[in-house]
Structure formats: structure tokens, C-alpha cells
Design an enzyme around this catalytic site. Structure first.
Site, PDB file in Angstrom:
ATOM      1  N   ASP A   1      11.412 -15.419  70.168  1.00  0.00           N
ATOM      2  CA  ASP A   1      12.615 -14.644  69.852  1.00  0.00           C
ATOM      3  C   ASP A   1      13.636 -14.663  70.993  1.00  0.00           C
ATOM      4  O   ASP A   1      14.690 -14.052  70.897  1.00  0.00           O
ATOM      5  CB  ASP A   1      12.254 -13.207  69.473  1.00  0.00           C
ATOM      6  N   GLU A   2      13.338 -15.373  72.075  1.00  0.00           N
ATOM      7  CA  GLU A   2      14.276 -15.518  73.188  1.00  0.00           C
ATOM      8  C   GLU A   2      14.863 -16.925  73.171  1.00  0.00           C
ATOM      9  O   GLU A   2      14.294 -17.844  72.599  1.00  0.00           O
ATOM     10  CB  GLU A   2      13.564 -15.253  74.513  1.00  0.00           C
TER      11      GLU A   2
END
Length: 104
Positions: A84-85
Site C-alpha cells: 500500500d506504499e
């Protein structure tokens, strides 16, 4: 190919029988001889060409190398943190081969 009915592994011909690594053996009948062709010849393999580090297939961009000041570097993206980064941008100087990274 013949598969072992006991363990499911591939059986190989040896001394007139198909033999499995688990110890199971099966006689090679005339019917099986017609089904398979055993050859000692090794067919030609694909040729693998190894290239050195001088082959540059990565894209380049104009960015200053922090080590030598050169204004061109190869770049690539790599997921180094959680999914998710954002990805991490890597750069490698075309002159001195120094590698550094840039985060968002």
C-alpha cells in the site's frame, strides 16, 4: 511417460522395467514398447548468451549523480516496502555506476 500408481512420481525405464524411486516396478510389455521411443541421443539445447554489465537496457533520465555530478542515470522502480506504499525509484549513474534511491 509412465507414472507410479503408488506415489505418482515419474517412472524411468531400466533393465526392461519401469522403475520408480519408491521401489515400485512395472514390466515393459510389447504394447508399452510401441507406445514409447527410448533414445540415447541428446537433442540440441537452446543457446544462452551471457552479456556483461556494459549492455544497458534500462531507461535513462536527466538527474545529477551525487557522487560524480554526471547528469544522466539509468532508473527503475522496485516495490521495497508494503504494497500500500509507493514504489522506490532507483538510479544508477551512467558514468561511475553509483546507485542511489529516491522515495516519495
Amino acid at each position: 511417460m509412465e507414472f507410479c500408481p503408488k506415489c505418482g512420481a515419474v517412472m524411468f525405464p531400466s533393465e526392461g522395467k519401469f522403475k520408480c524411486q519408491c521401489g515400485y516396478e512395472k514390466d515393459i510389455t510389447d504394447k508399452l514398447k510401441d507406445k514409447y521411443r527410448v533414445s540415447e541421443e541428446v537433442e540440441a539445447k537452446e543457446t544462452i548468451i551471457f552479456t556483461g554489465d556494459d549492455v544497458n537496457t534500462l531507461p535513462t533520465t536527466r538527474v545529477e549523480c551525487p557522487k560524480c555530478g554526471n547528469m544522466e542515470a539509468f532508473w527503475w522502480l522496485q516495490q521495497t516496502r508494503r504494497a500500500d506504499e509507493s514504489e522506490t525509484r532507483f538510479f544508477r549513474c551512467t558514468r561511475c555506476k553509483h546507485t542511489w534511491r529516491e522515495y516519495d
